[in-house]
Design a protein around this motif. Structure first.
Motif, PDB file in Angstrom:
ATOM      1  N   UNK A 147      33.979 -19.154 -37.778  1.00  0.00           N
ATOM      2  CA  UNK A 147      32.720 -18.598 -38.273  1.00  0.00           C
ATOM      3  C   UNK A 147      32.105 -19.533 -39.311  1.00  0.00           C
ATOM      4  N   UNK A 148      30.876 -19.925 -39.101  1.00  0.00           N
ATOM      5  CA  UNK A 148      30.146 -20.756 -40.052  1.00  0.00           C
ATOM      6  C   UNK A 148      28.964 -19.955 -40.589  1.00  0.00           C
ATOM      7  N   UNK A 149      28.447 -20.383 -41.721  1.00  0.00           N
ATOM      8  CA  UNK A 149      27.388 -19.603 -42.380  1.00  0.00           C
ATOM      9  C   UNK A 149      26.151 -19.467 -41.508  1.00  0.00           C
ATOM     10  N   UNK A 150      25.827 -20.505 -40.729  1.00  0.00           N
ATOM     11  CA  UNK A 150      24.617 -20.440 -39.922  1.00  0.00           C
ATOM     12  C   UNK A 150      24.734 -19.465 -38.755  1.00  0.00           C
ATOM     13  N   UNK A 154      36.759 -18.515 -41.192  1.00  0.00           N
ATOM     14  CA  UNK A 154      37.812 -17.833 -40.441  1.00  0.00           C
ATOM     15  C   UNK A 154      37.489 -17.853 -38.943  1.00  0.00           C
ATOM     16  N   UNK A 155      38.525 -17.733 -38.126  1.00  0.00           N
ATOM     17  CA  UNK A 155      38.303 -17.630 -36.682  1.00  0.00           C
ATOM     18  C   UNK A 155      37.907 -16.203 -36.322  1.00  0.00           C
ATOM     19  N   UNK A 156      36.845 -16.087 -35.531  1.00  0.00           N
ATOM     20  CA  UNK A 156      36.425 -14.770 -35.065  1.00  0.00           C
ATOM     21  C   UNK A 156      37.458 -14.249 -34.065  1.00  0.00           C
ATOM     22  N   UNK A 157      37.818 -13.001 -34.197  1.00  0.00           N
ATOM     23  CA  UNK A 157      38.884 -12.432 -33.378  1.00  0.00           C
ATOM     24  C   UNK A 157      38.374 -11.744 -32.118  1.00  0.00           C
ATOM     25  N   UNK A 158      37.057 -11.526 -32.026  1.00  0.00           N
ATOM     26  CA  UNK A 158      36.485 -10.819 -30.876  1.00  0.00           C
ATOM     27  C   UNK A 158      35.169 -11.486 -30.488  1.00  0.00           C
ATOM     28  N   UNK A 159      34.695 -11.214 -29.273  1.00  0.00           N
ATOM     29  CA  UNK A 159      33.367 -11.663 -28.874  1.00  0.00           C
ATOM     30  C   UNK A 159      32.309 -10.831 -29.597  1.00  0.00           C
ATOM     31  N   UNK A 160      31.215 -11.494 -30.019  1.00  0.00           N
ATOM     32  CA  UNK A 160      30.121 -10.800 -30.694  1.00  0.00           C
ATOM     33  C   UNK A 160      28.814 -11.255 -30.056  1.00  0.00           C
ATOM     34  N   UNK A 161      27.940 -10.303 -29.726  1.00  0.00           N
ATOM     35  CA  UNK A 161      26.651 -10.637 -29.134  1.00  0.00           C
ATOM     36  C   UNK A 161      25.617 -11.005 -30.188  1.00  0.00           C
ATOM     37  N   UNK A 162      24.591 -11.729 -29.781  1.00  0.00           N
ATOM     38  CA  UNK A 162      23.535 -12.105 -30.701  1.00  0.00           C
ATOM     39  C   UNK A 162      22.869 -10.859 -31.276  1.00  0.00           C
ATOM     40  N   UNK A 163      22.644 -10.859 -32.583  1.00  0.00           N
ATOM     41  CA  UNK A 163      22.013  -9.768 -33.334  1.00  0.00           C
ATOM     42  C   UNK A 163      22.871  -8.507 -33.365  1.00  0.00           C
ATOM     43  N   UNK A 164      24.159  -8.646 -33.078  1.00  0.00           N
ATOM     44  CA  UNK A 164      25.082  -7.512 -33.180  1.00  0.00           C
ATOM     45  C   UNK A 164      25.810  -7.548 -34.524  1.00  0.00           C
ATOM     46  N   UNK A 165      25.995  -6.400 -35.164  1.00  0.00           N
ATOM     47  CA  UNK A 165      26.870  -6.352 -36.337  1.00  0.00           C
ATOM     48  C   UNK A 165      28.306  -6.660 -35.926  1.00  0.00           C
ATOM     49  N   UNK A 166      29.038  -7.353 -36.806  1.00  0.00           N
ATOM     50  CA  UNK A 166      30.431  -7.663 -36.526  1.00  0.00           C
ATOM     51  C   UNK A 166      31.290  -6.427 -36.772  1.00  0.00           C
ATOM     52  N   UNK A 167      32.214  -6.181 -35.865  1.00  0.00           N
ATOM     53  CA  UNK A 167      33.162  -5.094 -36.071  1.00  0.00           C
ATOM     54  C   UNK A 167      34.017  -5.379 -37.302  1.00  0.00           C
ATOM     55  N   UNK A 168      34.547  -4.335 -37.896  1.00  0.00           N
ATOM     56  CA  UNK A 168      35.378  -4.496 -39.087  1.00  0.00           C
ATOM     57  C   UNK A 168      36.546  -5.432 -38.819  1.00  0.00           C
ATOM     58  N   UNK A 169      37.092  -5.388 -37.611  1.00  0.00           N
ATOM     59  CA  UNK A 169      38.258  -6.210 -37.284  1.00  0.00           C
ATOM     60  C   UNK A 169      37.886  -7.536 -36.607  1.00  0.00           C
ATOM     61  N   UNK A 170      36.647  -8.007 -36.817  1.00  0.00           N
ATOM     62  CA  UNK A 170      36.224  -9.264 -36.197  1.00  0.00           C
ATOM     63  C   UNK A 170      36.791 -10.486 -36.899  1.00  0.00           C
ATOM     64  N   UNK A 171      37.353 -10.302 -38.080  1.00  0.00           N
ATOM     65  CA  UNK A 171      37.985 -11.386 -38.834  1.00  0.00           C
ATOM     66  C   UNK A 171      39.273 -10.845 -39.424  1.00  0.00           C
ATOM     67  N   UNK A 172      40.196 -11.730 -39.860  1.00  0.00           N
ATOM     68  CA  UNK A 172      41.466 -11.249 -40.427  1.00  0.00           C
ATOM     69  C   UNK A 172      41.243 -10.230 -41.539  1.00  0.00           C
TER      70      UNK A 172
END
Length: 405
Positions: free
Chosen positions: A345-348, A371-389
């Motif tokens: 995951x990068x800031x941009x 950190x490495x993203x743990x799940x697939x995320x779609x554009x303009x989607x909020x990240x799930x709570x468990x998307x990162x460690x």
């Protein structure tokens, strides 16, 4: 604390902000008329909201119940209809200054901070949903102007997070913390004015101010808040409470606002710096304050313990009438492009937008970068709570932001 050279605090007349918000219906001419009305009513300042809808709302956006009740059907289209441009905001600032008023703005999105702050606002405000929006609070605190922070739909732990973890404690001498109930309009029995006493008193000791952002439809609640120690009041102003739109029903017209301000300025404060000290030093003093603030509108009973004493910290809680707005209006970490599981995951790749309903809060933005993203995320989607460690140092735990009360 002062705004535009006007001292705010104990011993000073209560400072009143007339919140135009989105009651201009997207018309700069109406915003200018409301500015004139605020001046005629005796306000000290007017406040606008500057936002760009596509930067504020993700595709997961939804309407709050009060917005649906006002006839709205689409959250994106609603906000697009209510935007003012920066040029239009500049016109309102000019009119406010011509009328002897200060001009204050609420900013919502990191991407609009630089452009928004290029205008000569006298102070900045953050909306209640952003009390835990760490990146936004940090960006605005760096500007140098006074900041007014609303705390609606927040509990005591979250106010502490904003004040101590987001750096607001370093700018206490230009900070106001506002008790607020995020319900539009707020029924009188849920006004919870006493929640001011559950905000961080250290802010006052360091030269800041405590206030009340009032979403009731009453004209006397400002006076009650002033008696309880409010140095700043905020009240929505409209041209017609029956007009179509999300905030008109929670507002006062100009004539009623004039009554509200007159009563507030005539009120004699009950609390002082000594009273704040009593919260920590003298249980008898607490009981005495509770007796002075016996009106149910203060919500003191919510903090009363079995022995009759008051737990002032329990007064700052999330009420059931706020939970709908809380779920739909807080900001989450959102993907600016599609992200595949395993990507770093990068800031941009990331921004923050509404809503944050069970997803990763904006407070975690800086923590998860790298950190490495743990799940697939779609554009303009909020990240799930468990998307990162989950065990990253500095990450806000879900338990810390659970509603209380």
């Amino acid at each position: 604390m002062n705004i535009g050279g006007r001292a705010i605090g104990a011993g000073e007349p209560v400072y009143v902000i007339a919140e135009i918000g989105v009651n201009h219906d997207g018309s700069v001419e109406r915003a200018l008329d409301l500015t004139d009305a605020a001046a005629a009513a005796g306000a000290d300042a007017v406040k606008l909201q500057y936002f760009e809808t596509d930067r504020l709302m993700s595709k997961a956006a939804k309407l709050a119940a009060y917005q649906r009740a006002a006839g709205e059907t689409d959250p994106i289209e609603m906000l697009r209809r209510l935007e003012l441009s920066l040029d239009e905001c500049a016109q309102v600032i000019g009119r406010a200054h011509d009328r002897g008023l200060h001009a204050i703005v609420t900013l919502f999105s990191l991407e609009t901070v630089d452009a928004g702050l290029a205008l000569p606002w006298d102070a900045i405000k953050t909306a209640s949903p952003d009390v835990v929006n760490r990146p936004l609070l940090e960006a605005l605190a760096a500007d140098g102007r006074p900041i007014v922070v609303s705390t609606g739909a927040a509990n005591w732990n979250e106010v502490q997070f904003a004040y101590h973890d987001c750096g607001l404690d370093r700018i206490s001498d230009r900070l106001a913390l506002m008790q607020c109930v995020s319900c539009y309009p707020t029924p009188r029995e849920f006004a919870a004015i006493g929640g001011m006493l559950g905000l961080d008193a250290e802010c006052v000791y360091r030269g800041g101010a405590i206030g009340y952002s009032d979403h009731t439809s009453d004209v006397d609640t400002g006076a009650l808040a002033t008696r309880a120690g409010a140095c700043i009041l905020e009240k929505h102003l409209t041209y017609d409470r029956a007009a179509a739109g999300p905030d008109h029903a929670a507002s006062l017209d100009a004539r009623s606002l004039a009554v509200y301000i007159e009563r507030a300025r005539a009120a004699q404060p009950t609390l002082s710096m000594e009273a704040y000290s009593a919260r920590f030093l003298d249980e008898d003093g607490l009981r005495g304050l509770a007796a002075d603030l016996a009106d149910p509108t203060y919500g003191i009973e919510a903090g009363r313990q079995a022995d009759g004493s008051i737990d002032w910290l329990a007064l700052k809680r999330v009420q059931r009438v706020e939970r709908d707005v809380r779920a739909g209006s807080r900001q989450a970490v959102v993907a600016t492009r599609a992200i595949r599981a395993g990507e770093v995951l990068t800031r941009d790749m990331l921004t923050v937008k509404r809503p944050c309903d069970g997803t990763m809060p904006a407070a975690d933005l800086a923590v998860i970068v790298g950190q490495r993203c743990l799940v697939d995320v779609g554009v303009d989607d909020p990240l799930a709570v468990d998307a990162a460690p989950m065990d990253l140092p500095g990450r806000v735990s879900v338990a810390e932001v659970e509603p209380a009360g």
